[in-house]
Motif scaffolding. Structure first.
Motif, PDB file in Angstrom:
ATOM      1  N   THR A  72       0.907  -1.187   0.026  1.00 30.75           N
ATOM      2  CA  THR A  72       0.081  -0.131   0.074  1.00 30.75           C
ATOM      3  C   THR A  72       1.024   1.212   0.033  1.00 30.75           C
ATOM      4  OG1 THR A  72      -1.858  -1.040   1.175  1.00 30.75           O
ATOM      5  CG2 THR A  72      -1.807   1.372   1.378  1.00 30.75           C
ATOM      6  N   THR A  73       0.569   2.227  -0.802  1.00 31.43           N
ATOM      7  CA  THR A  73       1.417   3.407  -1.091  1.00 31.43           C
ATOM      8  C   THR A  73       0.984   4.627  -0.867  1.00 31.43           C
ATOM      9  OG1 THR A  73       1.460   3.471  -3.554  1.00 31.43           O
ATOM     10  CG2 THR A  73       2.914   1.886  -2.595  1.00 31.43           C
ATOM     11  N   VAL A  74       1.537   5.374  -0.164  1.00 30.60           N
ATOM     12  CA  VAL A  74       1.163   6.932  -0.068  1.00 30.60           C
ATOM     13  C   VAL A  74       2.049   7.730  -0.257  1.00 30.60           C
ATOM     14  CG1 VAL A  74       0.155   8.447   1.894  1.00 30.60           C
ATOM     15  CG2 VAL A  74      -0.324   6.096   1.982  1.00 30.60           C
ATOM     16  N   ARG A  75       1.750   8.769  -0.892  1.00 31.24           N
ATOM     17  CA  ARG A  75       2.680  10.036  -1.278  1.00 31.24           C
ATOM     18  C   ARG A  75       2.080  11.297  -0.647  1.00 31.24           C
ATOM     19  NH1 ARG A  75       7.162  11.578  -3.700  1.00 31.24           N
ATOM     20  NH2 ARG A  75       7.079  13.469  -5.289  1.00 31.24           N
ATOM     21  N   GLN A  76       2.890  11.906   0.143  1.00 36.95           N
ATOM     22  CA  GLN A  76       2.351  13.371   0.754  1.00 36.95           C
ATOM     23  C   GLN A  76       3.489  14.273   0.649  1.00 36.95           C
ATOM     24  OE1 GLN A  76       1.556  11.464   4.784  1.00 36.95           O
ATOM     25  NE2 GLN A  76       3.591  12.285   5.309  1.00 36.95           N
ATOM     26  N   PRO A  77       3.165  15.658   0.853  1.00 39.69           N
ATOM     27  CA  PRO A  77       4.051  16.672   1.091  1.00 39.69           C
ATOM     28  C   PRO A  77       4.988  16.567   2.125  1.00 39.69           C
ATOM     29  CG  PRO A  77       1.908  17.490   0.589  1.00 39.69           C
ATOM     30  CD  PRO A  77       1.724  16.049   0.768  1.00 39.69           C
ATOM     31  N   ASN A  78       6.397  16.761   1.926  1.00 36.18           N
ATOM     32  CA  ASN A  78       7.317  16.572   2.900  1.00 36.18           C
ATOM     33  C   ASN A  78       6.750  17.497   4.252  1.00 36.18           C
ATOM     34  OD1 ASN A  78      10.054  17.993   4.257  1.00 36.18           O
ATOM     35  ND2 ASN A  78      10.175  16.001   3.450  1.00 36.18           N
ATOM     36  N   SER A  79       7.071  16.603   5.363  1.00 38.58           N
ATOM     37  CA  SER A  79       6.450  16.983   6.666  1.00 38.58           C
ATOM     38  C   SER A  79       7.526  17.540   7.396  1.00 38.58           C
ATOM     39  CB  SER A  79       5.666  15.824   7.458  1.00 38.58           C
ATOM     40  OG  SER A  79       6.691  14.879   7.681  1.00 38.58           O
ATOM     41  N   GLY A  80       8.641  17.201   7.230  1.00 44.15           N
ATOM     42  CA  GLY A  80       9.986  17.957   7.962  1.00 44.15           C
ATOM     43  C   GLY A  80      10.511  16.867   8.899  1.00 44.15           C
ATOM     44  N   GLY A  81       9.963  15.679   9.001  1.00 47.83           N
ATOM     45  CA  GLY A  81      10.402  14.514   9.756  1.00 47.83           C
ATOM     46  C   GLY A  81       9.706  13.145   9.732  1.00 47.83           C
ATOM     47  N   PRO A  82      10.022  12.205  10.471  1.00 44.22           N
ATOM     48  CA  PRO A  82       9.533  11.015  10.341  1.00 44.22           C
ATOM     49  C   PRO A  82       8.205  10.769  11.023  1.00 44.22           C
ATOM     50  CG  PRO A  82      11.228  10.740  11.912  1.00 44.22           C
ATOM     51  CD  PRO A  82      11.269  12.108  11.483  1.00 44.22           C
ATOM     52  N   ALA A  83       7.615  11.427  11.905  1.00 46.86           N
ATOM     53  CA  ALA A  83       6.459  11.335  12.589  1.00 46.86           C
ATOM     54  C   ALA A  83       5.393  11.153  11.976  1.00 46.86           C
ATOM     55  CB  ALA A  83       6.478  12.407  13.843  1.00 46.86           C
ATOM     56  N   ALA A  84       5.012  12.122  11.014  1.00 55.47           N
ATOM     57  CA  ALA A  84       3.872  12.354  10.273  1.00 55.47           C
ATOM     58  C   ALA A  84       3.669  11.059   9.171  1.00 55.47           C
ATOM     59  CB  ALA A  84       3.598  13.439   9.359  1.00 55.47           C
ATOM     60  N   PRO A  85       4.698  10.820   8.737  1.00 53.42           N
ATOM     61  CA  PRO A  85       4.691   9.379   7.794  1.00 53.42           C
ATOM     62  C   PRO A  85       4.202   8.315   8.608  1.00 53.42           C
ATOM     63  CG  PRO A  85       6.787  10.353   7.584  1.00 53.42           C
ATOM     64  CD  PRO A  85       6.029  11.299   8.281  1.00 53.42           C
ATOM     65  N   CYS A  86       4.946   8.350   9.661  1.00 49.24           N
ATOM     66  CA  CYS A  86       4.782   6.986  10.504  1.00 49.24           C
ATOM     67  C   CYS A  86       3.198   6.871  11.096  1.00 49.24           C
ATOM     68  CB  CYS A  86       5.751   7.163  11.740  1.00 49.24           C
ATOM     69  SG  CYS A  86       7.275   6.408  11.408  1.00 49.24           S
TER      70      CYS A  86
END
Length: 354
Positions: A72-86
């Motif tokens: 399953t893949t998700v692409r999002q604008p850069n958040s500035g750190g690993p917390a948001a994608p986790c």
């Protein structure tokens, strides 16, 4: 394959991979997942691309096309750190367990199968698998001295192993609403892991052979290494806030505070500290002194002499002597910021620093 109700079976484990500009390491990471002996029917991979610009998004898409039932893949604008994608990966996870794999790192083929088996057999809420370094990466060693069905919060090396590269029972995470602090550009995995471990009924260790290969990028181009000292200071303050929120005063809390003084606070005074602007040095020194004054009693004296001397100079605010101490230590290495690699970092750091 479907269940009797016609729904697809629930995977045993969801692997969350937070990705930002990790080529060419990402290829080895994803390859290690498709090679897992646990098989595609028992696992899912959630790859969250956090605005990569180096071809990582295209590499994720290539694997997803080759293994459509697995990824399953998700692409999002850069958040500035690993917390948001986790956190995004957690929202999508369906497995009984969730495992966080660094996009630079990779697993042995039998890693997930053996972890899930042990967690089921031991009724583990959190399970650590043996990590080994690749390149100049450092990893904890004490906690991996032997396999164990149950380890303690303190006494078996856990305070030195707070990265999120663990197997977590997802029902525990969801029951307590445990999530990553998206305002922390660095160290955001530590509060997550600490809360999960405090709330866990059982923490286990699988250490008979290496299963997790932790890779240090040649250019150290990740946010933890690139964040400037004032931001690392603010994130470290959050770590102390977390331990105080979840652990009562006493030996347990002190053991985690010792780790934070030994690692995060001490690293604020690396070889780059003397070259920082005077106001930044003053900010870092004052902030460190505040933490030492609040939490150092009974802990600081348990550090090795070199670290204790550095932190005592910081506590006294003796910046000239502190700079001289740093200059005499050839082991300290600078970590110059290269914030241009992280387009959302400046905004996030500005918010942290007020």
């Amino acid at each position: 394959m479907t269940t009797a109700s016609g729904a697809p079976p629930r995977p045993d484990v969801s692997v969350v991979v937070s990705v930002y500009n990790t080529m060419p390491y990402l290829t080895r990471c994803l390859t290690s997942l498709v090679e897992q002996t646990i098989g595609e029917r028992r696992m899912e991979v959630i790859a969250v691309d956090d605005g990569s610009t180096d071809g990582s998004a295209e590499e994720i898409a290539r694997f997803a096309a080759l293994y459509p039932g697995l990824f399953t893949t998700v692409r999002q604008p850069n958040s500035g750190g690993p917390a948001a994608p986790c956190n995004r990966g957690l929202e999508l996870a369906a497995g009984r367990y969730v495992f966080f794999l660094g996009a630079d790192d990779h697993l042995s083929p039998e890693a997930l199968e053996r972890m899930v088996t042990m967690a089921d057999d031991c009724r583990s809420d959190v399970l650590l698998c043996k990590m080994v370094p690749v390149g100049e990466r450092t990893v904890p060693t004490g906690v991996f001295s032997r396999s164990s069905p149950a380890i303690r919060l303190v006494g078996d090396g856990l305070p030195w192993a707070l990265s999120n590269t663990k197997l977590f029972r997802r029902s525990l995470i969801e029951r307590h609403g445990i999530r990553y602090d998206e305002t922390m550009p660095a160290f955001s995995d530590q509060p997550f892991v600490l809360e999960a471990c405090v709330r866990a009924a059982r923490i286990s260790v699988l250490a008979d052979k290496p299963h997790y290969f932790a890779v240090r990028r040649a250019d150290s181009s990740n946010i933890t290494y690139q964040a400037p000292p004032p931001v690392r200071l603010r994130c470290t303050e959050r770590l102390f806030e977390t331990t105080c929120r979840h652990l009562a005063p006493g030996p347990l809390r002190d053991a985690f505070h010792k780790r934070h003084f030994h690692v995060e606070i001490f690293q604020l005074f690396g070889a780059d500290f003397p070259a920082l602007p005077e106001d930044v040095r003053e900010t870092v020194c004052t902030g460190a002194a505040r933490l030492i004054g609040a939490h150092g009693d009974g802990v600081l004296e348990r550090l090795d002499p070199g670290r204790r001397r550095t932190l005592e100079l910081a506590w006294r605010g003796d910046i000239p002597s502190l700079c001289a101490e740093i200059a005499r230590d050839p082991a300290r290495t600078p970590r110059p910021p290269k914030l241009g690699r992280f387009p959302a970092v400046r905004k996030l750091m500005t918010a942290m620093l007020g």
